[in-house]
Design a protein around this motif. Structure first.
Motif, PDB file in Angstrom:
ATOM      1  N   ILE A   1       0.852  -1.197   0.000  1.00  0.00           N
ATOM      2  CA  ILE A   1       0.000   0.000   0.000  1.00  0.00           C
ATOM      3  C   ILE A   1       0.884   1.243   0.000  1.00  0.00           C
ATOM      4  CG2 ILE A   1      -1.921   1.186   1.117  1.00  0.00           C
ATOM      5  CD1 ILE A   1      -2.677  -1.484   2.405  1.00  0.00           C
ATOM      6  N   GLY A   2       0.835   1.978  -1.101  1.00  0.00           N
ATOM      7  CA  GLY A   2       1.605   3.215  -1.215  1.00  0.00           C
ATOM      8  C   GLY A   2       2.764   3.098  -2.190  1.00  0.00           C
TER       9      GLY A   2
ATOM     10  N   LEU B   1       8.653  -3.160  -3.619  1.00  0.00           N
ATOM     11  CA  LEU B   1       8.353  -3.878  -4.873  1.00  0.00           C
ATOM     12  C   LEU B   1       9.648  -4.392  -5.516  1.00  0.00           C
ATOM     13  CD1 LEU B   1       6.470  -4.777  -7.151  1.00  0.00           C
ATOM     14  CD2 LEU B   1       6.482  -2.426  -8.020  1.00  0.00           C
ATOM     15  N   ILE B   2      10.665  -3.564  -5.543  1.00  0.00           N
ATOM     16  CA  ILE B   2      11.950  -3.990  -6.129  1.00  0.00           C
ATOM     17  C   ILE B   2      12.482  -5.206  -5.374  1.00  0.00           C
ATOM     18  CG2 ILE B   2      14.385  -3.332  -6.450  1.00  0.00           C
ATOM     19  CD1 ILE B   2      13.359  -0.412  -6.828  1.00  0.00           C
ATOM     20  N   ARG B   3      12.492  -5.106  -4.058  1.00  0.00           N
ATOM     21  CA  ARG B   3      13.046  -6.189  -3.236  1.00  0.00           C
ATOM     22  C   ARG B   3      12.223  -7.472  -3.372  1.00  0.00           C
ATOM     23  NH1 ARG B   3      18.149  -4.890  -2.698  1.00  0.00           N
ATOM     24  NH2 ARG B   3      18.697  -3.652  -0.897  1.00  0.00           N
ATOM     25  N   LEU B   4      10.901  -7.315  -3.452  1.00  0.00           N
ATOM     26  CA  LEU B   4      10.051  -8.509  -3.584  1.00  0.00           C
ATOM     27  C   LEU B   4      10.299  -9.196  -4.923  1.00  0.00           C
ATOM     28  CD1 LEU B   4       6.741  -7.180  -1.993  1.00  0.00           C
ATOM     29  CD2 LEU B   4       8.087  -9.126  -1.180  1.00  0.00           C
TER      30      LEU B   4
ATOM     31  N   VAL C   1       2.785  -9.180  -7.283  1.00  0.00           N
ATOM     32  CA  VAL C   1       2.794  -8.078  -6.303  1.00  0.00           C
ATOM     33  C   VAL C   1       2.066  -6.884  -6.924  1.00  0.00           C
ATOM     34  CG1 VAL C   1       4.225  -6.595  -4.830  1.00  0.00           C
ATOM     35  CG2 VAL C   1       5.114  -8.811  -5.582  1.00  0.00           C
ATOM     36  N   THR C   2       1.136  -6.315  -6.176  1.00  0.00           N
ATOM     37  CA  THR C   2       0.432  -5.115  -6.652  1.00  0.00           C
ATOM     38  C   THR C   2       0.609  -4.004  -5.639  1.00  0.00           C
ATOM     39  OG1 THR C   2      -1.259  -6.538  -7.619  1.00  0.00           O
ATOM     40  CG2 THR C   2      -1.816  -4.195  -7.384  1.00  0.00           C
TER      41      THR C   2
ATOM     42  N   ARG D   1       4.138  -1.045 -14.036  1.00  0.00           N
ATOM     43  CA  ARG D   1       3.189  -2.082 -14.484  1.00  0.00           C
ATOM     44  C   ARG D   1       2.545  -2.801 -13.287  1.00  0.00           C
ATOM     45  NH1 ARG D   1       5.875  -7.211 -14.122  1.00  0.00           N
ATOM     46  NH2 ARG D   1       8.130  -6.993 -14.188  1.00  0.00           N
ATOM     47  N   SER D   2       3.143  -2.664 -12.108  1.00  0.00           N
ATOM     48  CA  SER D   2       2.574  -3.320 -10.913  1.00  0.00           C
ATOM     49  C   SER D   2       1.850  -2.323 -10.010  1.00  0.00           C
ATOM     50  CB  SER D   2       3.685  -3.990 -10.100  1.00  0.00           C
ATOM     51  OG  SER D   2       4.358  -4.948 -10.866  1.00  0.00           O
ATOM     52  N   ILE D   3       1.708  -1.070 -10.453  1.00  0.00           N
ATOM     53  CA  ILE D   3       1.080  -0.064  -9.579  1.00  0.00           C
ATOM     54  C   ILE D   3      -0.325   0.260 -10.086  1.00  0.00           C
ATOM     55  CG2 ILE D   3       1.292   2.223  -8.520  1.00  0.00           C
ATOM     56  CD1 ILE D   3       4.295   2.156  -9.148  1.00  0.00           C
TER      57      ILE D   3
END
Ligand code: NAP
Length: 485
Positions: A12-13, A22-25, A33-34, A98-100
Motif C-alpha cells: 500500500i503506497g 516492490l523492487i526487493r520482492l 505483487v500489486t 506495471r505493478s502499480i
C-alpha cells in the motif's frame, strides 16, 4: 524461488518505501505483487510537497536507496523535484509502474479465512497472502483550528497542497508555522514577495546546513569512481547515526553538547537584533522538536520585507490574520505550514484483524506494534514506518530498507510453504512496548515540548535507541516471538 509457494502480495503506497518493497520482492522472486496508490502518480511525500524551497534536509548522497547510487545530485541537499525525478528514474529502470494501480485508495483490509480481503475505491480486489503498508507518516495535512479560517478572501492552502502556477511575486504572504517546511519556504519566498509575515507560535532550534551546489568535477569523479560515491554514502550515514541520532536518544552526550553549542552559536552569530534574537530563541531543549537544518532562514527573516509575528493568532478574517494585539495583518495569500497528522499512519482505511477488531480499536490508546513492523492479531501484515519507527532519528530510506529487509524474511518464511500465518506473540509485543516506555524518558523528545512525535495520549512515537540496536533488531526475526500456523 523454485519450490516455494507463490504468494499474492499487496503493497500500500507508491512512495519511496513502497517502490523499494516492490523492487526487493521481485528480486526475491515474488512476481504477483500489486501496489495500490491513492494518487495518480508515484513519489509520496516528494510528489505532494512542491512548495518553494523544498529540499531534502539530509545530504542527498546519504538520502538514496542503498542499491541505487546517484552521482548527479546538484546540491548537498537536493531540491524536492530532483528527488522525485530520482524515484521516477528508479521506477523506470525496474519497470515498476506495471505493478502499480494508481488512483486506488485501499479502503479496507479484512483478515478472512487466512488471507487479507482487500477493497479499494474501485471495489473488491480479492484475497492476498500478505500486506505491506508503505504509507509514510507525513501525508495527512494538519489544518489549524483557527476561527474564521474559511472567511479569507485571498488564496489559502496547506504546504502539501501547493497551488501550482500561482505567482506570489509582489504579493503579501502570511505563513503559519515554523517547522522545517516553513523554514524552507521562508528562505525561498522572502526575496520574491512584497511582504512576508511568518506567524510563529513556538521558536525552533536551527542548525546550519551548507547547501551549496555540487561542482561538476565532483559529479564527474563520483561517476567514474563508484567506490568514492559509496564511501560518501557510508560517511554521511555513519555521521548522522553515530552523532545526531545517538545524541538525541542520550547515547552520545558529547555529540549532544556539541549540537547544542552549534545551534546556540548559529542563532547568536546570525541574528543581529537582540529583540528578534530573543523571539527566535526556543525555551526547550535542542532536538526535542525535530531539529531544523537551514542555511538561509535567519538571513531571510531579517530581510526588510520580512516580519516575524509572535502575537497569538486570534482569527482569520476576509482580508488577513488578526492577532491578539488587535492588529490586522493584511494578506493576499495565507499558507498553512502547520504540519501533518503523523499518527494516522495507514488509516483511514479499515484494517480488521484475526479477532474481528480494527486497528482503530486496537490502537485506541495509541499506536503499538512489535518492533514497529508487525502487530499482534494481524497476521501477515507488515508495516514500513509502523508505530515507534525511528521517525526522528535516521534517514527514512535507510529505516525503510531495514524494516522491509526484516519483513521480507517473514514473507519468505510464508513462501516456504509450511507456514501460512505469521503474527507476533502478544507477550513479545507487550515486552517491546514496555522497553520503549522505559527507554523514552532518556531521550530528548521527553524533555518537555510539543512535537509531531507525540500523539494525543502523550505517547512518543519514535525509536528510543541507537542505529546499531535498530540494525541488529532488524537483521533477523526472533522466531520465538512469533506465532505461526
Ligand atoms: P511541523 O514540524 O509539525 O511544524 C508545524 C508548525 O505549525 C509548528 O511550528 C507548529 O507550531 C505550527 N502550528 C500548528 N498548528 C498551529 C496553529 N493552530 N497555530 C499556529 N501554529 C500552528 O511540520 P512541518 O514543518 O511540515 O514538518 C514536518 C516534518 O516534515 C519535519 O519535521 C520533517 O521531518 C519533515 N520535513 C522534511 C523536510 C525535508 O527533508 N526537506 C522538509 C519539510 C518537512 P508549534 O511548534 O507551536 O506546535
Amino acid at each position: 524461488m523454485t519450490g516455494a509457494r507463490q504468494l499474492r502480495l499487496a503493497v500500500i503506497g507508491a512512495g519511496a518505501s513502497g517502490l523499494m518493497a516492490l523492487i526487493r520482492l521481485r528480486e526475491a522472486g515474488f512476481q504477483d505483487v500489486t501496489i495500490y496508490e491513492k494518487a495518480e502518480t508515484l513519489g509520496g511525500t516528494w510528489r505532494d510537497n512542491r512548495y518553494p524551497g523544498v529540499t531534502c534536509d539530509v545530504p542527498s548522497h546519504g538520502y538514496r536507496y542503498s542499491f541505487e547510487p546517484n552521482a548527479e545530485w546538484s546540491r548537498v541537499c537536493a531540491p524536492g523535484d530532483e528527488i522525485l525525478d530520482y524515484l521516477k528514474n528508479v521506477a523506470r529502470k525496474y519497470d515498476l509502474e506495471r505493478s502499480i494501480r494508481f488512483g486506488e485508495e485501499v479502503s479496507s483490509a479484512r483478515w478472512c479465512d487466512g488471507r487479507w480481503e482487500i477493497e479499494t475505491t474501485s471495489g473488491p480486489q480479492g484475497a492476498f497472502d500478505a500486506v505491506v503498508t508503505a504509507t509514510g507518516v507525513l501525508h495527512h495535512p494538519n489544518y489549524p483550528d483557527i476561527p474564521g479560517i474559511d472567511t479569507f478572501e485571498g488564496d489559502a492552502f496547506h504546504t502539501a497542497r501547493w497551488k501550482d502556477g500561482l505567482s506570489l511575486k509582489g504579493k503579501r504572504v502570511g505563513v503559519i508555522g515554523t517547522g522545517s517546511t516553513a523554514t524552507q519556504i521562508t528562505g525561498a519566498l522572502v526575496p520574491e514577495v512584497a511582504h512576508y509575515a511568518l506567524f510563529q507560535r513556538t521558536a525552533q532550534w536551527i542548525a546550519p546546513l551548507p547547501q551549496g551546489p555540487i561542482p561538476e568535477e565532483q559529479k564527474a569523479l563520483f561517476r567514474e569512481r563508484p567506490d568514492l560515491l559509496q564511501a560518501e554514502y557510508e560517511r554521511i550515514s555513519h555521521e548522522n547515526n553515530s552523532k545526531f541520532a545517538a545524541a538525541i536518544v542520550g547515547a552520545n552526550p558529547r555529540a549532544y553538547e556539541k549540537l547544542v553549542q552549534v545551534c546556540r552559536d548559529y542563532l547568536e552569530t546570525s541574528v543581529r537584533d537582540p529583540e528578534l534574537r530573543a523571539k527566535l530563541t526556543p525555551t526547550y531543549a535542542v532536538g526535542c522538536k525535530r531539529l531544523i537544518l537551514s542555511e538561509n532562514f535567519y538571513e531571510a527573516i531579517q530581510h526588510p520585507n520580512a516580519e516575524l509575528v509572535t502575537d497569538r493568532i486570534e482569527r482569520i478574517e476576509e482580508r488577513g490574520i488578526r492577532t491578539a494585539d488587535g492588529r490586522l495583518h493584511e494578506l493576499d495569500v495565507i499558507v498553512f505550514a502547520t504540519g501533518f497528522d503523523t499518527h494516522k499512519l495507514m488509516r483511514p482505511m479499515e484494517a480488521r484483524g484475526q479477532d474481528g477488531r480494527t486497528l482503530d480499536e486496537v490502537w485506541a490508546e495509541g499506536n503499538q506494534g512489535y518492533l514497529a513492523v508487525t502487530v499482534p492479531g494481524f497476521p501477515n501484515w507488515f508495516m514500513i514506518g509502523g508505530p515507534n519507527s525511528p521517525i526522528g532519528n535516521f534517514s527514512w530510506l535507510l529505516t525503510a530498507e531495514n524494516q522491509f529487509g526484516y519483513a521480507l524474511k517473514l514473507i519468505q518464511r510464508l513462501a516456504r510453504g509450511n507456514v501460512s500465518e505469521i503474527a507476533p506473540k502478544r507477550e513479545a509485543s507487550r515486552r517491546f512496548n514496555e522497553q520503549i516506555r522505559e527507554a523514552l524518558p532518556g531521550t530528548v523528545w521527553a524533555t518537555g515540548c510539543s512535537s509531531w512525535y507525540i500523539d494525543r495520549h502523550g505517547n512518543i512515537a519514535s525509536w528510543p535507541w541507537t542505529f546499531e540496536k535498530f540494525e541488529a533488531d532488524m537483521s533477523e526475526p526472533q522466531w520465538d516471538d512469533f506465532e505461526m500456523a
